[in-house]
Enzyme design. Structure first.
Site, short mmCIF file in Angstrom:
data_model
loop_
_atom_site.label_atom_id
_atom_site.label_comp_id
_atom_site.label_asym_id
_atom_site.label_seq_id
_atom_site.Cartn_x
_atom_site.Cartn_y
_atom_site.Cartn_z
N SER B 138 4.12 -1.35 -8.71
CA SER B 138 5.39 -0.98 -9.33
C SER B 138 5.74 -1.98 -10.42
CB SER B 138 6.50 -0.96 -8.29
OG SER B 138 7.76 -0.82 -8.93
N TYR B 151 11.32 -5.73 -1.91
CA TYR B 151 10.34 -4.73 -2.33
C TYR B 151 9.50 -5.26 -3.49
CZ TYR B 151 8.86 -0.29 -4.58
OH TYR B 151 8.15 0.72 -5.17
#
Ligand SMILES: Cc1cc2nc3c(=O)[nH]c(=O)nc-3n(C[C@H](O)[C@H](O)[C@H](O)COP(=O)(O)OP(=O)(O)OC[C@H]3O[C@@H](n4cnc5c(N)ncnc54)[C@H](O)[C@@H]3O)c2cc1C
Lengths: 445, 246
Positions: B138, B151
């Protein structure tokens, strides 16, 4: 809560937008609703795909269950878009039998509106090619309906605007085709009478539709271009041509609301003049066109509904029975051209018998017009509706956002039977849309 | 004997997983779909078969159950040509700040599990001398942000793992790709405020993963705009960055 509207962006309604991702979640959504309806891809113009309190979005259900290349029979979830089916099965030699003027509609929406295409006069509507439907009713039951099983519910679901329950799956027949091309013939007609005669003469053509210059007046009233089409065979393609060329995403996008200034009688008149002249030049011969521009001319411009500006627009689509249609359509077009703010898009086409209890089509001519929402438009359209009702016609629910109960009741004689079927499926009235509330639900105390 | 190439999609029930499977199946690949609930993947396998005529199988795979990984790899009927991990868990930063279990689950789901399973496949692929491994990381791993660093840090670890693996595996003829989506419209991001021009549909990511394999690309920013955005964000001095509401 979410503000949602149909393709015409009028009306805008605040409802809970639910997006179930499993059939179990659809059950939960129905159980929890206090007046909701399924929504496909939101291409109905008005308030059909908007629930009174909850709207159940179905586009997550996009799986094909099975496909038999020998017969063209396909079982799929209701959220599959026709565009997806065309892209996937077109290259394999199969297309839907019936497509509307945009390919971005879901199977559920196509069944619920029993959509018609340019072939309705000879091949009927979308519902004719549906063999079976898996339906979740308002009482939470799951039933399979077909011409043999629960035939009444089947007929009420085709064209029933989502009001018999949520369509989960359907089994359809696809049309075998050799190519993704249409052999098109353009005919120009100098007035309405000639246009209607040309459509009559095109009765044996698989596809036929007329584009009307609705700005033209006087002796030019109703001047049109008539487009006839047949599926091209592989042997008709020039050497080296691809049998199926893929649809492209809209190249042109309308990213913002245009000020409604851009749409005025001068720009519309200029557009119509140009369109007619260019088309008339092509008239006579026949040529090959890809199915994409042929069936979906507007899909080339993404978000074109925004050209009407922030207040949105209305589509008015009526069907007038064959007898006396010339006079009535002439009267309507005359009023529209004198008003001067009518659409780019005026479409005339012949329809045949509808299949569903509440299906829009009946044998006759259908005329579709767009109008930007303005102060005086409602009264004007009420006047037009009186002409439609007097002629024994009706309005298309998938396009409607404003007709009166009286207009609706006059046009749909099977309404009583439809209400009975609905009541038996959904005694506590969980399935309700803004459209049903406006047109026929009992008024709440 | 089946001559079609095979892709294994770990995290096959996610929106990006489904889209990725479609991208490969459309090009004629057979598909192995793996996810926590194998039965729930059956309709997706049927969908792939009905659409593209390829064969698709389903497999149980739990990214947190690292003890099962060896058995999972050994249990596949055929070693795939390509393996891609779409597995990930956004979780809640706020909860993770207070709840160690939640923080651990986020870290393990985005780093430990995906890295270990792809590492196992790397060994198999290197032994065979061919194959492609694509990990979905990501842009959040490019720099930790106040709003999702649990995250983001796990994704950063995963990105670093992939880049190291790439350096090693490329000498053995095995390709390792890192795909960095930005905002993707999926059930994971449903209801979140996404920035329109920086948001893509799941199918765009699926096509990007397929493209990474076809072209043997190292690092792919799914939307080119993100490469620029992250370039700027990475270049900001820490003293400035920490003051930003971001
Ligand atoms: C540019 C354009 C051209 C068009 N041309 C034509 C045309 O030529 N012919 C024609 O017939 N129509 C035409 N239409 C209208 C369109 O085909 C219909 O409105 C169609 O129903 C839209 O499908 P949808 O999936 O977007 O459904 P929505 O607009 O979301 O919903 C339409 C209706 O279907 C119901 N529905 C949707 N999904 C389900 C489900 N799963 N279960 C139960 N009910 C459901 C809704 O409750 C609602 O009543 C056109 C529309 C546009 C925008």
């Amino acid at each position: 809560m979410a503000l949602i509207s149909g393709w015409g962006r009028f009306p805008v309604v605040d409802t809970d937008l639910l997006t179930p991702r499993s059939f179990g979640a659809v059950d939960d959504a129905i159980a929890a609703t206090s007046g909701g309806v399924a929504r496909g891809n939101g291409r109905a113009y008005g308030d059909a795909g908007i629930g009174v309190n909850q709207t159940i979005g179905m586009t997550a259900f996009d799986r094909i269950r099975s496909f038999d290349p020998a017969t063209g029979r396909i079982r799929l979830e209701a959220g599959v878009l026709l565009s997806d089916m065309i892209d996937t099965f077109g290259p394999r030699g199969f297309l839907p039998y019936v497509v509307p003027g945009t390919r971005f509609v879901s199977v559920g929406g196509a069944i619920a509106a029993d959509v018609h295409g340019k072939n309705h006069h000879c091949e009927g509507g979308f519902g004719r090619y549906v063999d079976k439907i898996l339906l979740r009713t308002g009482s939470g039951e799951t039933i399979e309906v077909s011409r043999e099983e629960n035939p009444d519910v089947f007929r009420a679901t085709i064209g029933g605007m989502g009001l018999t329950g949520v369509i989960l799956e359907a089994t359809l027949r696809l049309r075998p085709v050799e190519t993704g091309w249409i052999r098109e013939r353009v005919i120009s007609a100098s007035d309405l009478h000639a246009a209607m005669r040309a459509l009559d003469a095109g009765d044996s053509a698989t596809y036929s539709v007329a584009w009307i210059d609705c700005v033209a007046r006087g002796s030019d009233l109703g001047r049109s271009l008539i487009y006839l089409g047949e599926h091209a065979r592989a042997s008709e393609l020039p050497q080296g041509a691809e049998a199926f060329s893929r649809g492209q995403d809209p190249r042109l996008n309308v990213p913002i609301d245009l000020p409604s200034m851009t749409l005025n009688r001068y720009s519309v008149r200029a557009f119509n003049e140009l369109y007619y002249r260019m088309g008339a030049r092509r008239a006579g011969g026949s040529h090959l066109v890809s199915i994409f521009p042929y069936f979906f001319p507007l899909d080339g411009v993404g978000g074109w509904n925004r050209i009407y500006g922030r207040r949105g627009f209305l589509q008015h689509q009526c069907v007038i029975p064959q007898d006396g249609a010339l006079a009535v359509l002439g009267d309507i077009l005359d009023r529209v051209s004198r008003r001067g703010d009518a659409s780019f898009l005026a479409v005339l086409k012949k329809l045949g018998q509808g299949d569903g209890l509440m299906s829009f089509p009946m044998p006759g001519y259908t005329l579709a017009l767009d109008f930007p929402v303005t102060g005086s438009i409602m009264n004007f359209l009420d006047e037009i509706d009186r002409l439609v009702v007097a002629a024994g016609g009706r309005l298309y629910l998938a396009k409607d956002a404003r007709q009166s109960r009286a207009t609706f009741e006059a046009g749909y004689p099977a309404l009583q039977r439809f209400k009975e079927i609905r009541a038996s499926l959904d005694p506590s009235r969980k399935i309700r849309s803004k459209l049903s509330q406006r047109l026929f639900d009992e008024v709440q105390p | 004997m089946n001559s079609r190439k095979i892709v294994l999609v770990l995290g096959g029930s996610s929106d990006i997983g489904r889209a990725t499977a479609r991208s490969f199946a459309k090009a004629g690949w057979d598909v192995q779909l793996a996810g926590r609930d194998a039965a729930a993947l059956e309709p997706d396998a049927a969908d792939l078969h009905a659409r593209y005529g390829i064969s698709a199988s389903t497999h149980r795979f739990d990214v947190l159950d690292t003890a099962s990984f060896d058995g999972f790899v050994a249990g596949l009927a055929a070693l795939p040509d390509v393996v891609t991990s779409i597995v990930g868990l956004l979780g809640s930063q706020e909860t993770a700040e207070r709840d160690l279990d939640h923080a651990t689950t986020i870290m393990r789901s985005n780093y430990e599990g995906p890295a270990l399973i792809l590492g196992l496949f790397a060994e198999k692929f290197l032994a065979r001398g061919s194959g492609s491994i694509v990990g979905v990381s990501s842009v959040a791993g490019d720099r930790g942000r106040a709003s999702n660093y649990v995250y983001g840090s796990a994704k950063a670890g995963f990105s670093a793992f992939l880049s190291g693996l790439r350096a090693r595996a490329s000498r053995g003829g095995v390709h390792v790709g890192t795909v960095k989506p930005g905002f993707v419209r999926t059930k994971m991001t449903e209801g979140m405020k996404l920035i329109g021009p920086l948001t893509v549909e799941a199918q765009v990511v699926g096509d990007a993963i397929f493209g990474a394999v076809e072209r043997r690309t190292d690092v792919v920013y799914v939307s080119g705009k993100w490469r620029l955005v992250m370039l700027i964000i990475k270049a900001l001095p820490e003293a400035v960055f920490k003051k930003l509401k971001f």
